[in-house]
Motif scaffolding. Structure first.
Motif, PDB file in Angstrom:
ATOM      1  N   GLN A   1      27.973  54.274  70.387  1.00  9.49           N
ATOM      2  CA  GLN A   1      29.144  53.629  69.799  1.00  9.49           C
ATOM      3  C   GLN A   1      28.982  52.116  69.730  1.00  9.49           C
ATOM      4  OE1 GLN A   1      31.565  55.008  68.248  1.00  9.49           O
ATOM      5  NE2 GLN A   1      30.957  57.098  68.764  1.00  9.49           N
ATOM      6  N   ARG A   2      28.298  51.557  70.696  1.00 19.79           N
ATOM      7  CA  ARG A   2      28.124  50.100  70.700  1.00 19.79           C
ATOM      8  C   ARG A   2      27.393  49.623  69.453  1.00 19.79           C
ATOM      9  NH1 ARG A   2      24.541  46.546  74.976  1.00 19.79           N
ATOM     10  NH2 ARG A   2      25.231  44.492  74.270  1.00 19.79           N
ATOM     11  N   VAL A   3      26.369  50.352  69.029  1.00 22.84           N
ATOM     12  CA  VAL A   3      25.585  49.909  67.875  1.00 22.84           C
ATOM     13  C   VAL A   3      26.328  50.121  66.566  1.00 22.84           C
ATOM     14  CG1 VAL A   3      23.384  50.261  69.029  1.00 22.84           C
ATOM     15  CG2 VAL A   3      24.365  52.127  67.677  1.00 22.84           C
ATOM     16  N   GLN A   4      27.502  50.711  66.614  1.00 29.87           N
ATOM     17  CA  GLN A   4      28.325  50.841  65.415  1.00 29.87           C
ATOM     18  C   GLN A   4      29.376  49.732  65.332  1.00 29.87           C
ATOM     19  OE1 GLN A   4      29.581  54.936  64.349  1.00 29.87           O
ATOM     20  NE2 GLN A   4      28.371  55.610  66.106  1.00 29.87           N
TER      21      GLN A   4
ATOM     22  N   THR B   1      30.069  45.279  65.519  1.00 29.01           N
ATOM     23  CA  THR B   1      29.411  43.998  65.320  1.00 29.01           C
ATOM     24  C   THR B   1      29.469  43.124  66.571  1.00 29.01           C
ATOM     25  OG1 THR B   1      31.457  43.220  64.292  1.00 29.01           O
ATOM     26  CG2 THR B   1      29.681  43.880  62.817  1.00 29.01           C
ATOM     27  N   SER B   2      30.228  43.557  67.560  1.00 23.47           N
ATOM     28  CA  SER B   2      30.266  42.855  68.836  1.00 23.47           C
ATOM     29  C   SER B   2      30.043  43.893  69.937  1.00 23.47           C
ATOM     30  CB  SER B   2      31.598  42.118  68.989  1.00 23.47           C
ATOM     31  OG  SER B   2      31.591  41.304  70.142  1.00 23.47           O
ATOM     32  N   GLY B   3      30.843  43.855  70.977  1.00 26.62           N
ATOM     33  CA  GLY B   3      30.610  44.752  72.094  1.00 26.62           C
ATOM     34  C   GLY B   3      31.314  46.087  72.033  1.00 26.62           C
ATOM     35  N   GLY B   4      32.173  46.287  71.013  1.00 27.84           N
ATOM     36  CA  GLY B   4      32.804  47.584  70.819  1.00 27.84           C
ATOM     37  C   GLY B   4      34.087  47.814  71.588  1.00 27.84           C
ATOM     38  N   VAL B   5      34.738  46.765  72.100  1.00 28.17           N
ATOM     39  CA  VAL B   5      35.965  46.955  72.866  1.00 28.17           C
ATOM     40  C   VAL B   5      37.098  47.456  71.973  1.00 28.17           C
ATOM     41  CG1 VAL B   5      37.696  45.830  74.325  1.00 28.17           C
ATOM     42  CG2 VAL B   5      35.278  45.281  74.601  1.00 28.17           C
ATOM     43  N   PHE B   6      37.114  47.016  70.714  1.00 27.37           N
ATOM     44  CA  PHE B   6      38.113  47.557  69.780  1.00 27.37           C
ATOM     45  C   PHE B   6      38.064  49.077  69.763  1.00 27.37           C
ATOM     46  CE2 PHE B   6      38.306  49.552  65.553  1.00 27.37           C
ATOM     47  CZ  PHE B   6      39.678  49.537  65.364  1.00 27.37           C
TER      48      PHE B   6
ATOM     49  N   GLN C   1      35.937  52.993  59.344  1.00 23.90           N
ATOM     50  CA  GLN C   1      36.208  52.038  58.266  1.00 23.90           C
ATOM     51  C   GLN C   1      36.931  50.782  58.755  1.00 23.90           C
ATOM     52  OE1 GLN C   1      38.980  53.863  55.371  1.00 23.90           O
ATOM     53  NE2 GLN C   1      39.405  55.376  56.963  1.00 23.90           N
ATOM     54  N   LEU C   2      37.461  50.825  59.986  1.00 22.24           N
ATOM     55  CA  LEU C   2      38.120  49.643  60.548  1.00 22.24           C
ATOM     56  C   LEU C   2      37.167  48.769  61.355  1.00 22.24           C
ATOM     57  CD1 LEU C   2      41.484  51.158  61.881  1.00 22.24           C
ATOM     58  CD2 LEU C   2      40.875  50.472  59.559  1.00 22.24           C
ATOM     59  N   ARG C   3      35.978  49.278  61.654  1.00 22.06           N
ATOM     60  CA  ARG C   3      35.048  48.558  62.506  1.00 22.06           C
ATOM     61  C   ARG C   3      34.253  47.537  61.693  1.00 22.06           C
ATOM     62  NH1 ARG C   3      32.502  53.307  66.333  1.00 22.06           N
ATOM     63  NH2 ARG C   3      31.984  51.548  67.696  1.00 22.06           N
ATOM     64  N   GLY C   4      33.743  46.528  62.380  1.00 18.24           N
ATOM     65  CA  GLY C   4      32.937  45.513  61.708  1.00 18.24           C
ATOM     66  C   GLY C   4      33.756  44.309  61.285  1.00 18.24           C
ATOM     67  N   SER C   5      33.109  43.151  61.241  1.00 20.57           N
ATOM     68  CA  SER C   5      33.760  41.900  60.864  1.00 20.57           C
ATOM     69  C   SER C   5      33.998  41.842  59.361  1.00 20.57           C
ATOM     70  CB  SER C   5      32.886  40.708  61.279  1.00 20.57           C
ATOM     71  OG  SER C   5      32.658  40.723  62.674  1.00 20.57           O
ATOM     72  N   LYS C   6      35.148  41.289  58.975  1.00 19.75           N
ATOM     73  CA  LYS C   6      35.477  41.081  57.562  1.00 19.75           C
ATOM     74  C   LYS C   6      36.039  39.675  57.408  1.00 19.75           C
ATOM     75  CE  LYS C   6      36.121  45.888  57.738  1.00 19.75           C
ATOM     76  NZ  LYS C   6      36.606  46.755  58.844  1.00 19.75           N
ATOM     77  N   TYR C   7      35.321  38.830  56.685  1.00 20.02           N
ATOM     78  CA  TYR C   7      35.672  37.418  56.638  1.00 20.02           C
ATOM     79  C   TYR C   7      36.448  37.047  55.374  1.00 20.02           C
ATOM     80  CZ  TYR C   7      32.339  37.151  60.494  1.00 20.02           C
ATOM     81  OH  TYR C   7      31.671  37.342  61.678  1.00 20.02           O
ATOM     82  N   LEU C   8      37.643  37.592  55.264  1.00 17.84           N
ATOM     83  CA  LEU C   8      38.596  37.217  54.234  1.00 17.84           C
ATOM     84  C   LEU C   8      39.951  37.726  54.676  1.00 17.84           C
ATOM     85  CD1 LEU C   8      38.588  39.632  51.222  1.00 17.84           C
ATOM     86  CD2 LEU C   8      36.878  39.874  53.010  1.00 17.84           C
ATOM     87  N   GLN C   9      41.009  37.339  53.951  1.00 17.36           N
ATOM     88  CA  GLN C   9      42.354  37.747  54.350  1.00 17.36           C
ATOM     89  C   GLN C   9      42.663  39.146  53.840  1.00 17.36           C
ATOM     90  OE1 GLN C   9      45.669  35.162  53.222  1.00 17.36           O
ATOM     91  NE2 GLN C   9      46.728  35.807  55.076  1.00 17.36           N
ATOM     92  N   SER C  10      43.128  39.999  54.740  1.00 22.80           N
ATOM     93  CA  SER C  10      43.507  41.357  54.354  1.00 22.80           C
ATOM     94  C   SER C  10      44.939  41.364  53.827  1.00 22.80           C
ATOM     95  CB  SER C  10      43.394  42.305  55.554  1.00 22.80           C
ATOM     96  OG  SER C  10      44.273  41.905  56.581  1.00 22.80           O
TER      97      SER C  10
ATOM     98  N   VAL D   1      39.890  36.927  81.641  1.00 22.38           N
ATOM     99  CA  VAL D   1      38.840  36.718  80.635  1.00 22.38           C
ATOM    100  C   VAL D   1      37.616  37.533  81.036  1.00 22.38           C
ATOM    101  CG1 VAL D   1      37.433  35.026  79.403  1.00 22.38           C
ATOM    102  CG2 VAL D   1      39.724  34.397  80.213  1.00 22.38           C
ATOM    103  N   HIS D   2      37.054  38.257  80.082  1.00 25.55           N
ATOM    104  CA  HIS D   2      35.916  39.122  80.376  1.00 25.55           C
ATOM    105  C   HIS D   2      34.831  39.010  79.308  1.00 25.55           C
ATOM    106  CE1 HIS D   2      38.381  41.146  83.402  1.00 25.55           C
ATOM    107  NE2 HIS D   2      39.336  41.265  82.492  1.00 25.55           N
ATOM    108  N   ALA D   3      33.582  39.111  79.741  1.00 26.85           N
ATOM    109  CA  ALA D   3      32.442  39.353  78.856  1.00 26.85           C
ATOM    110  C   ALA D   3      32.103  40.825  79.027  1.00 26.85           C
ATOM    111  CB  ALA D   3      31.255  38.484  79.258  1.00 26.85           C
ATOM    112  N   THR D   4      32.103  41.594  77.948  1.00 27.17           N
ATOM    113  CA  THR D   4      32.038  43.038  78.120  1.00 27.17           C
ATOM    114  C   THR D   4      31.480  43.756  76.897  1.00 27.17           C
ATOM    115  OG1 THR D   4      33.395  44.970  78.700  1.00 27.17           O
ATOM    116  CG2 THR D   4      34.416  43.317  77.297  1.00 27.17           C
ATOM    117  N   TYR D   5      30.997  44.976  77.116  1.00 30.65           N
ATOM    118  CA  TYR D   5      30.566  45.822  76.011  1.00 30.65           C
ATOM    119  C   TYR D   5      30.579  47.282  76.455  1.00 30.65           C
ATOM    120  CZ  TYR D   5      25.980  45.259  78.381  1.00 30.65           C
ATOM    121  OH  TYR D   5      24.953  45.201  79.293  1.00 30.65           O
ATOM    122  N   LEU D   6      30.576  48.178  75.472  1.00 30.38           N
ATOM    123  CA  LEU D   6      30.613  49.606  75.737  1.00 30.38           C
ATOM    124  C   LEU D   6      29.354  50.083  76.460  1.00 30.38           C
ATOM    125  CD1 LEU D   6      31.906  51.030  72.328  1.00 30.38           C
ATOM    126  CD2 LEU D   6      33.117  51.146  74.502  1.00 30.38           C
ATOM    127  N   LYS D   7      29.534  50.988  77.422  1.00 34.50           N
ATOM    128  CA  LYS D   7      28.391  51.644  78.040  1.00 34.50           C
ATOM    129  C   LYS D   7      27.729  52.620  77.075  1.00 34.50           C
ATOM    130  CE  LYS D   7      30.248  51.486  82.769  1.00 34.50           C
ATOM    131  NZ  LYS D   7      30.801  52.305  83.879  1.00 34.50           N
TER     132      LYS D   7
END
Length: 395
Positions: free
Chosen positions: A80-83, A85-90, A128-137, A70-76
């Motif tokens: 890219q991190r500011v693009q 909605t979380s830490g950018g590991v995706f 276009q894949l980045r960012g949270s989307k709160y519905l079923q794809s 288990v890790h708490a993490t984000y991009l250096k």
């Protein structure tokens, strides 16, 4: 034609059955709430039973570790991190897969704001894949496409909610060395129909067209809904909501008013997880790692198996990282280990909208109890008056 299942809480709409059917006699058909369910054409069906064999909801399989890393993490890389909605590991995992000549599958909106899983194989396409989307794809034939790429030896990275990852693995029925999966920690999913109603509500509110929409602001934990519009009376503009309470869609989402029935019966909100790597926001991270720069978002990552560990070794040098544990991560991220409880309003939610219209329900049932007080508090918090009032209150 008949529904493959009559019990809606037992079907997540993952499309494994549709993709596996040798006769192609299964279609995904929307019900009155806009959720897709498999429908079988009995005139073509040969009753081979394969659709039942690959159903991950009927026969869930858990192969991940019961003690994941288990890790708490984000991009250096701040750019890219500011693009994200979380830490950018995706982005880090996806970039590595693309560098291997692979293809990345995730959820993206089309030009009509319909959410579908698509595949991209360039870094520009990842946006276009980045960012949270709160519905079923909608998955369509994605599983079949992925299998063909894997048979050809190509790397594939698939990202989806737990039931979608489970559906892909059940459909494939074998392990591929070039497949990497990430499951997202998920509250539950409203339907495309619910989101369409919300967009129409915003169009009416702005007297014009919605040209872009984000459920959360990119680059941090702050704004909860941002959209741009072209109004017939006011021209172009942007509107931001500083709390999910102020968006009827997000308020109903956070309250679990409108999820698919299977979400309240989820087989995958648990450890072991379904993906090689689990991704989420690390809510509450400041309590455990006050030294981390949490203002721009921090990813919660679970490395669940050897495949995930291999990829993690490839990307970890691009990340700021702290080791954590499931117990801490789950304290403010309950769906990591628990299914959402269905509220009373769920059974009448969609029916109320069909009867009264979305606007009526949005402005009454989908509104926080202290809506106007919340609006005032948020407004004051962005002015000098807030500091003055807090000083007076202390006195």
């Amino acid at each position: 034609m008949y529904f493959k299942t009559l019990d809606k809480k037992e079907c997540s709409g993952c499309t494994a059955c549709l993709s596996a059917c040798p006769q192609q006699c299964i279609l995904m058909q929307a019900d009155e709430e806009g959720f897709f369910y498999p429908v079988i054409d009995k005139a073509v069906c040969i009753e081979c039973g394969l659709c039942e064999k690959v159903c991950p909801f009927d026969k869930p399989v858990y192969t991940g570790s019961v003690t994941p890393q288990v890790h708490a993490t984000y991009l250096k890389d701040e750019g890219q991190r500011v693009q994200s909605t979380s830490g950018g590991v995706f982005y880090a995992v996806a970039k590595w897969v693309i560098e291997q000549g692979g293809i990345v599958y995730g959820a993206a909106f089309d030009e009509h704001f319909k959410l579908r899983h698509i595949g991209v194989d360039t870094l520009d396409g990842l946006q276009q894949l980045r960012g949270s989307k709160y519905l079923q794809s909608y998955l369509g034939t994605v599983f079949s496409d992925i299998r063909q790429y894997l048979k050809n030896g190509r790397w594939v990275y698939f990202v989806g909610v737990g039931c979608q990852v489970a559906g892909l693995k059940a459909f494939l029925r074998k392990d591929y060395e070039t497949l990497v999966t990430s499951d997202l920690v998920c509250h539950g999913v409203p339907s495309q129909q619910m989101f369409d109603w919300h967009l129409n509500y915003l169009r009416e509110k702005e007297h014009g067209e919605i040209t872009s929409y984000q459920f959360r602001d990119m680059g941090g934990w702050g704004v909860c809904e941002t959209y741009t519009y072209v109004s017939q009376t006011r021209g172009r503009g942007t509107r931001k909501q500083w709390s999910y309470c102020l968006s009827p869609y997000l308020h109903s989402f956070m309250g679990a008013y409108n999820y698919r029935y299977s979400c309240y019966n989820c087989k995958f909100a648990r450890i072991p997880r379904q993906g090689d790597i689990t991704l989420a926001d690390y809510w509450g991270v400041r309590h455990y790692f006050p030294d981390l720069d949490a203002g721009k978002g921090v990813s919660l990552v679970l490395v669940n198996n050897g495949r995930g560990a291999g990829v993690w070794e490839k990307i970890k040098e691009s990340l700021v990282c702290r080791s954590s544990c499931v117990e801490d991560a789950a304290k403010e991220n309950a769906n990591l280990v628990h299914t959402t409880t269905m509220p009373n309003i769920r059974k009448t939610c969609y029916g109320m909208i069909r009867e009264r219209g979305y606007k009526s329900v949005a402005e009454k049932e989908f509104r926080a109890q202290h809506y106007h007080r919340t609006r005032l508090k948020i407004f004051l918090s962005h002015t000098k008056l807030w500091g003055i009032l807090r000083k007076i209150k202390r006195k």
